[in-house]
Design a protein around this motif. Structure first.
Motif, PDB file in Angstrom:
ATOM      1  N   LEU A 289       0.824  -1.213   0.000  1.00 28.37           N
ATOM      2  CA  LEU A 289       0.000   0.000   0.000  1.00 28.37           C
ATOM      3  C   LEU A 289       0.855   1.259   0.000  1.00 28.37           C
ATOM      4  N   PHE A 294       1.572   2.825  -6.231  1.00 28.02           N
ATOM      5  CA  PHE A 294       0.529   1.842  -5.912  1.00 28.02           C
ATOM      6  C   PHE A 294      -0.683   1.988  -6.835  1.00 28.02           C
ATOM      7  N   ALA A 295      -1.103   3.232  -7.085  1.00 32.30           N
ATOM      8  CA  ALA A 295      -2.307   3.480  -7.883  1.00 32.30           C
ATOM      9  C   ALA A 295      -2.161   3.026  -9.325  1.00 32.30           C
ATOM     10  N   SER A 300      -7.970  -4.985  -9.916  1.00 29.71           N
ATOM     11  CA  SER A 300      -9.428  -5.162  -9.975  1.00 29.71           C
ATOM     12  C   SER A 300      -9.855  -6.627  -9.925  1.00 29.71           C
ATOM     13  N   LYS A 318      -8.623  -2.060   6.731  1.00 26.96           N
ATOM     14  CA  LYS A 318      -9.579  -1.221   5.991  1.00 26.96           C
ATOM     15  C   LYS A 318      -9.019  -0.823   4.626  1.00 26.96           C
ATOM     16  N   LYS A 319      -7.718  -0.502   4.575  1.00 30.42           N
ATOM     17  CA  LYS A 319      -7.106  -0.106   3.301  1.00 30.42           C
ATOM     18  C   LYS A 319      -7.028  -1.283   2.338  1.00 30.42           C
ATOM     19  N   ASP A 322     -10.565  -1.505   1.035  1.00 38.14           N
ATOM     20  CA  ASP A 322     -11.001  -0.363   0.226  1.00 38.14           C
ATOM     21  C   ASP A 322     -10.106  -0.095  -0.982  1.00 38.14           C
ATOM     22  N   ARG A 323      -8.797  -0.107  -0.785  1.00 36.14           N
ATOM     23  CA  ARG A 323      -7.879   0.306  -1.849  1.00 36.14           C
ATOM     24  C   ARG A 323      -7.406  -0.860  -2.718  1.00 36.14           C
ATOM     25  N   MET A 324      -7.423  -2.088  -2.162  1.00 37.90           N
ATOM     26  CA  MET A 324      -6.972  -3.242  -2.946  1.00 37.90           C
ATOM     27  C   MET A 324      -8.151  -4.063  -3.457  1.00 37.90           C
TER      28      MET A 324
END
Length: 543
Positions: A289, A294-295, A300, A318-319, A322-324
């Motif tokens: 992360l 990372f972005a 997906s 949470k990350k 949410d982010r992965m």
């Protein structure tokens, strides 16, 4: 009190246990999903369908028969995560040879002990990786341990010879050996340090690890369509059981992102292979992360995975969700001696339970929490020692019946030494450890082994090792040292130099504190709790 009021629970037997060997289970998967991808090694680009994987496992298994390995013989594997590690895991299982996992970070001091204690006849090893000169270290041990007969090196002519030798073995001979095996036979030894002395060899059977891998896969709802990125080392149960066996028992695909963990390699593998699942200890996910780019990674395809190995921070969890995109990520808890998983969260658990607990009992597994003094079950909501019983409990410590009896009681309960609390719905939280163990970045470290090694330093009269808090790794080691009269105080650099090539890097104390005496109890026992408190004060650390 009833069991619903006391700290006891049993996992629902949603499916029956698999009463087959690992080899037989793999053959079933090959028959069902032969055309599907079984294994991908991202660095080399090598790929196997299940039909190809099964054929290569059989080829290697025949090679093991040709060199004279008998049922119950021990063969070591000392290597980072290469495809050959996975092939050997299944090949040894097919012929009843007990695979001895050697930590890739070990040096000669530890390797020599494992060879002797396990009675290892042969070893498969990498030639070298980074600073680890495996061939050189193996040759040193071969010279002084005649019980270690042969070594085969991955990617070397000796490996080719091992495979070529199998051409003299017929399919019938391989089947005859495989058919003679029993699911209860020992098939794997994993060394896990004890609170005193050297590591103990947790001995696991086909039934132990095949079923644990299968039910971990069930908890993640794996099917043959899943693609699992496994950056965890194979020498750990996390890699070879929760990873490999969870996949092969469901027809899912195993993806090796690299020989050792690298955050860029892990996310590259997820993107390239469209992985649906990703494993790691919290520090691995935090590193992924934290990548500046990372972005840029397309994650997906991810839906699930496992975060385990040490306490999982709420914000990190949470990350990851949410982010992965890992909406169905779970937390597992266990230990090598229990194959390893005893409890697991569910994808539909609320966020509090997915971050503040380690879940509920695995299917077919019993858990209880006992008063450490009385040995009685404590009421729910009360702290006590976490114990577990069922198919997952190891056969014992290799050639150590007394140490086995200390861990597994007469009723078959494994006493973990971990302090836990069970809530009204059977969810458990791990709150501490009874044993004097240090967990550094997911590696279990036991001070006594390190103390025994440091005692061999000519300037050390006495030494005591404790764990101190560390923001990155959770804990680091501090060595309290009393030097021999006339010697100057030692430094961390001195211990680095003394340990180089002899002790795994993560076991070398980061901090050194030279003193004239240790804090002691009136009965003459060292008070490590006082040492830890003083270390926190000296280093200005936060608990």
């Amino acid at each position: 009190m009833s069991n619903t009021e006391l700290s006891y629970a049993k996992g629902e037997p949603v499916k029956p246990l698999i009463e087959e060997t690992i080899g037989a289970d793999l053959e079933n998967t090959v028959a069902r999903f032969g055309d599907r991808t079984a294994l991908v090694d991202v660095p080399s680009g090598r790929r196997w369908t299940y039909t190809e994987f099964g054929a290569d496992v059989n080829r290697l298994a025949k090679g093991l028969l040709a060199v004279g390995l008998e049922k119950g013989d021990r063969m070591g594997i000392w290597s980072p995560n290469y495809p050959e590690w996975t092939l050997l895991q299944y090949a040894t299982a097919k012929v009843g040879v007990v695979l001895v996992n050697v930590n890739p970070a070990y040096r000669t001091h530890e390797f020599d002990y494992v060879v002797e204690q396990s009675g290892m006849r042969m070893i498969a090893a990498a030639v070298e990786y980074k600073s680890s000169k495996y061939r050189q270290m193996v040759e040193q041990t071969l010279a002084k341990r005649p019980s270690l007969e042969r070594a085969f090196y991955i990617g070397d002519a000796s490996w080719d010879e091992l495979l070529a030798g199998g051409e003299s073995i017929s399919d019938e001979q391989l089947h005859e050996r495989s058919d003679s095996l029993d699911p209860h036979d020992p098939i794997n030894i994993q060394y896990t340090s004890g609170t005193t002395g050297f590591p103990k060899g947790a001995t696991l059977s086909h039934r132990n690890i095949l079923n644990n891998g299968f039910f971990v896969g069930e908890g993640l709802t794996y099917t043959e369509k899943d693609i699992v990125c496994i950056p965890m080392p194979f020498y750990h149960c996390f890699g070879m059981v929760m990873g490999n066996l969870a996949c092969t028992s469901h027809g899912a695909c195993m993806v090796i992102p690299g020989p050792t963990f690298d955050p860029v390699a892990a996310l590259t593998a997820v993107e390239q292979e469209h992985c649906t699942s990703l494993y790691g200890v919290p520090t691995m996910f935090i590193a992924e992360l934290g990548l500046p780019n990372f972005a840029d990674f397309d994650l997906s395809s991810l839906r699930t995975g496992i975060m385990s190995g040490s306490p999982c921070p709420v914000e990190a969890m949470k990350k990851v969700i949410d982010r992965m995109g890992m909406a169905e990520v779970v937390i597992c808890y266990g230990m090598t001696e229990t194959s390893p998983v005893s409890t697991i969260t569910r994808a539909d658990d609320d966020m509090r339970r997915r971050t503040e607990t380690v879940g509920r009992a695995m299917p077919h597994v019993e858990i209880q929490i006992l008063d450490p003094v009385t040995g009685e079950r404590v009421p729910r909501g009360t702290t006590g020692e976490f114990c577990t019983r069922g198919y997952s409990v190891m056969k014992g410590y290799w050639n150590a019946p007394e140490r086995t009896a200390e861990a597994i009681d007469a009723d078959g309960w494994m006493h973990t030494g971990d302090l836990a609390v069970m809530d009204e719905d059977g969810y458990c939280a791990i709150v501490g450890r009874m044993k004097d163990m240090v967990i550094r970045g997911g590696e279990n470290i036991y001070p006594r082994e390190i103390e025994e090694f440091l005692y061999t330093h000519p300037a050390i009269a006495d030494v005591s090792v404790v764990g101190v808090p560390d923001e990155k790794y959770g804990e680091e080691l501090m060595a309290w040292i009393i030097t021999v009269p006339g010697h100057e105080a030692l430094t961390a650099e001195d211990l680095d130099e003394f340990s180089a090539g002899r002790l795994a890097h993560y076991k070398v104390p980061r901090y050194v504190h030279c003193v004239d005496s240790f804090p002691m109890t009136v009965t003459g026992k060292i008070r490590k709790v006082d040492m830890r408190d003083e270390a926190v004060r000296l280093l200005g650390l936060q608990r």
